[in-house]
Design a protein around this motif. Structure first.
Motif, short mmCIF file in Angstrom:
data_model
loop_
_atom_site.label_atom_id
_atom_site.label_comp_id
_atom_site.label_asym_id
_atom_site.label_seq_id
_atom_site.Cartn_x
_atom_site.Cartn_y
_atom_site.Cartn_z
N SER A 133 12.49 -4.78 7.11
CA SER A 133 13.62 -3.85 7.09
C SER A 133 13.24 -2.62 6.25
N MET A 134 14.03 -2.25 5.26
CA MET A 134 13.66 -1.12 4.40
C MET A 134 12.26 -1.31 3.83
N GLY A 135 11.90 -2.57 3.51
CA GLY A 135 10.57 -2.85 2.98
C GLY A 135 9.46 -2.52 3.97
N GLY A 136 9.79 -2.50 5.25
CA GLY A 136 8.81 -2.09 6.26
C GLY A 136 8.49 -0.61 6.15
N MET A 137 9.51 0.17 5.80
CA MET A 137 9.27 1.60 5.60
C MET A 137 8.47 1.81 4.30
N SER A 138 8.86 1.08 3.26
CA SER A 138 8.09 1.15 2.00
C SER A 138 6.63 0.77 2.26
N ALA A 139 6.41 -0.22 3.13
CA ALA A 139 5.05 -0.67 3.42
C ALA A 139 4.23 0.43 4.11
N LEU A 140 4.87 1.17 5.02
CA LEU A 140 4.15 2.28 5.67
C LEU A 140 3.74 3.30 4.62
N ALA A 141 4.65 3.60 3.69
CA ALA A 141 4.32 4.54 2.62
C ALA A 141 3.17 4.00 1.77
N TYR A 142 3.21 2.71 1.46
CA TYR A 142 2.18 2.06 0.64
C TYR A 142 0.80 2.24 1.26
N MET A 143 0.70 1.95 2.54
CA MET A 143 -0.60 2.01 3.22
C MET A 143 -1.09 3.45 3.35
N LEU A 144 -0.14 4.36 3.59
CA LEU A 144 -0.54 5.75 3.78
C LEU A 144 -0.97 6.37 2.45
N LEU A 145 -0.24 6.06 1.38
CA LEU A 145 -0.51 6.70 0.09
C LEU A 145 -1.68 6.05 -0.65
N HIS A 146 -2.05 4.83 -0.24
CA HIS A 146 -3.12 4.10 -0.94
C HIS A 146 -4.16 3.60 0.05
N PRO A 147 -4.98 4.52 0.55
CA PRO A 147 -5.95 4.15 1.59
C PRO A 147 -6.89 3.06 1.07
N GLY A 148 -7.17 2.11 1.92
CA GLY A 148 -8.07 1.03 1.55
C GLY A 148 -7.42 -0.10 0.78
N SER A 149 -6.13 0.00 0.52
CA SER A 149 -5.46 -1.01 -0.30
C SER A 149 -4.96 -2.20 0.52
N VAL A 150 -5.04 -2.11 1.84
CA VAL A 150 -4.48 -3.15 2.71
C VAL A 150 -5.43 -3.42 3.88
N ARG A 151 -5.69 -4.72 4.13
CA ARG A 151 -6.52 -5.05 5.30
C ARG A 151 -5.65 -5.23 6.54
N ALA A 152 -4.59 -6.04 6.39
CA ALA A 152 -3.74 -6.32 7.56
C ALA A 152 -2.27 -6.11 7.19
N HIS A 153 -1.47 -5.85 8.21
CA HIS A 153 -0.06 -5.51 7.96
C HIS A 153 0.83 -6.23 8.95
#
Lengths: 367, 367
Positions: free
Chosen positions: B146-166
């Motif tokens: 939900s809202m956390g899904g939008m936060s997650a998109l921001a997380y991955m975009l603002l922190h490149p390389g910080s996430v392997r899978a989503h």
């Protein structure tokens, strides 16, 4: 000028109400277009949604635009050169008919919450009394839109032989829980406004806040997300349209809702709104069919019907129109079911004039 | 016991906020399940919807049921015998993280409306800081609901390389006008409650009415009409469950909403609710793609993703999940798109455990 076109029909007094109690000296407002034929066989009655008045279209006396202006007139879908068109303001509505804001002749004071419980069956009976009073035994066609579609089902069921053909527009055979939840929340917003004051408000202390929230929630459910994606997207208001409030309006869709609310808040009596809203929740054609919608609808005897609904309607979903169509068909009517994909949601009948004109105009032409 | 399982991560001070201003001495609450591997490569972070806490599941310290209890644990879809699972309470939420109800160290008083403007990018940055603080450079998987899904998109975009899978659950790449309209009306119900008092409420004068209306409107949009037709239909309350108010609750669906509201009203800080709600409206991945959602999503570099949505979700419609799936695919990720027909609407991820378990569990197993 606006109110001059109204005529009034005095209801039989006392006028008994479905859930108990009776009205004395009550009346309903109505307007007409076109001419009643000598045989009195060309009458088309329109029953309205919760908030509209009887002013469905302009006429000689009141040239202002009506709420279904594009549909009613010479050469239009509801062709007033052929049909004698009547629109009756719902009993309980404050647009000229007796309602909770009216004076109770027994006390000389407004009814407010002493108005008897209102059901859509009462709305139907009052409209039927007005039609009979005009000397019309049988309607050529009964059109019911939204809440008026439920009133129309009650009208046909309670007055057998009073209707030849029916057009059902964006309505339902019973209130479903999603619609009940929305309307309940609208009523609660009004009731919890301290200015509602158990119905004892006045112009100085008026439940503006509750009415505004109720109206905005209404508009949200009358339209569709799809339409708004195209219409508003994420467009921001201009800086000069915004206020300093940190949570003030920022997006155009918020300003659109605010405009709707501002136009509505002081133009509809809050108590009347509560009564009509509750009446919508109560309506259930299955009451007349031992709990079965098809059995209830089976008691409606008409020759022909057109049932129209919209796939984007979240308040009266298309499946409910299909139930009406199937039920009337099983009752012996020749039924046309029109499922539209208009993006405007429940309000499509007020906006998508092209498709509704084609359907309604075509049906009436074939009568 | 309930709060004991929480751990806290102190954010760097000052902590700069996206829209200006900064926080001093701020922290976020989090909980964990399972063990971090020596290679620190088995971390799964969960970012939540607007109202849940970090207590996603029971653990040794707090055995009470979490909000995603059925999904998290040994042998469950999010298998804590393999994964080290972390759930971070959103910055701005009052479930342990610094929020408008927290004490501003500069004044010794609660921030209330002096809390800086909150964006989901700030929620993402705070969560990322906590993960870094745990010594985790890269998440094996980032799950956002939900809202956390939008936060997650921001997380991955603002922190490149910080996430392997989503795993993207019932969310959106931007707030659309229907969702904005709903949330704006929820905020307005709170703001117009005289007890909100520009954020200066206390336990004696508390905006119960506004919070109650906001919550009910939330619940209406979190579920679906289809589910309620089967669940509530037109079932009436028993006489003893009803009050004397002429417009009081009569249908079970009304009582259901009332129960939800009563459980929520005093358990979520109204100002924090306003901040998180507005942050949801503001979120728009297209900001990072010169106005284009696909271009914004193209800046997210991950290996694999699963995007899940539900056809009955009216708040985050399925088309928006499809946009995320298409965008991440175009960005080079291997994407699985799962369109479910769960009847429960937006809340399906909390209720339709069978289907969500199969999808999420399957995806994690294949990592």
């Amino acid at each position: 000028m606006t109110h001059d076109a109204r005529r009034y029909f005095d209801l039989p007094s006392p006028f008994p109400m479905k859930r108990g109690g009776e009205l004395h000296g009550a009346r309903v407002a109505y307007e007409t277009w076109g001419e009643l034929s000598k045989a009195r066989d060309n009458a088309v009655l329109i029953l309205t949604g919760l908030s509209p008045s009887a002013h469905a279209a302009s006429n000689d006396i009141d040239p202002s635009q009506g709420w279904w202006e594009a549909m009613i007139g010479p050469g239009k879908a509801i062709d007033t050169s052929r049909w004698f068109v009547i629109c009756v303001n719902s009993l309980g509505s404050d647009k000229g008919s007796t309602c909770p804001a009216s004076i109770d002749p027994a006390t000389g004071q407004p009814y407010r919450l002493s108005f008897p419980e209102l059901a859509l069956e009462d709305v139907a009976n009052a409209a039927h009394a007005a039609i009979s009073g005009l000397g019309i035994e049988q309607l050529a066609c009964l059109i019911g839109c939204s809440m008026g579609g439920m009133s129309a089902l009650a009208y046909m069921l309670l007055h057998p032989g009073s209707v030849r053909a029916h057009i059902s527009v964006d309505t339902a055979p019973q209130a479903q829980p999603f619609a009940i939840a929305i309307r309940s929340l609208q009523r609660e917003a009004i009731r919890l406004d301290p200015h509602w004051n158990n119905g004892q408000y006045d112009d100085q202390r008026y439940p503006d806040t509750g009415m505004s929230i109720a109206r905005k929630l209404g508009v949200i459910t009358y339209r569709s997300a799809m339409e708004w994606n195209g219409r508003f997207a994420r467009i921001r208001l201009e800086a000069e349209q915004r206020d300093d409030n940190p949570f003030g309006f920022e997006f155009e869709v918020e300003s659109y809702l605010q405009g709707h609310a501002q136009r509505f808040v002081r133009t509809f009596d809050p108590n009347s709104y509560l009564y009509l809203s509750r009446a919508s929740d109560w309506f259930d054609i299955a009451e007349y069919g031992e709990g079965s919608i098809p059995e209830g609808l089976k008691r409606i005897q008409i020759e022909r019907a057109m049932v129209i609904g919209v796939s984007t309607d979240i308040l009266f979903p298309l499946e409910q129109q299909e139930q009406i169509a199937e039920g009337l068909k099983a009752a012996g009517a020749a039924v046309e079911f029109v499922a539209l994909d208009s993006p405007q949601g429940h309000d499509a009948f007020l906006v998508d004039i092209e498709n509704y004109s084609r359907a309604i105009g075509g049906f009436l032409t074939r009568l």
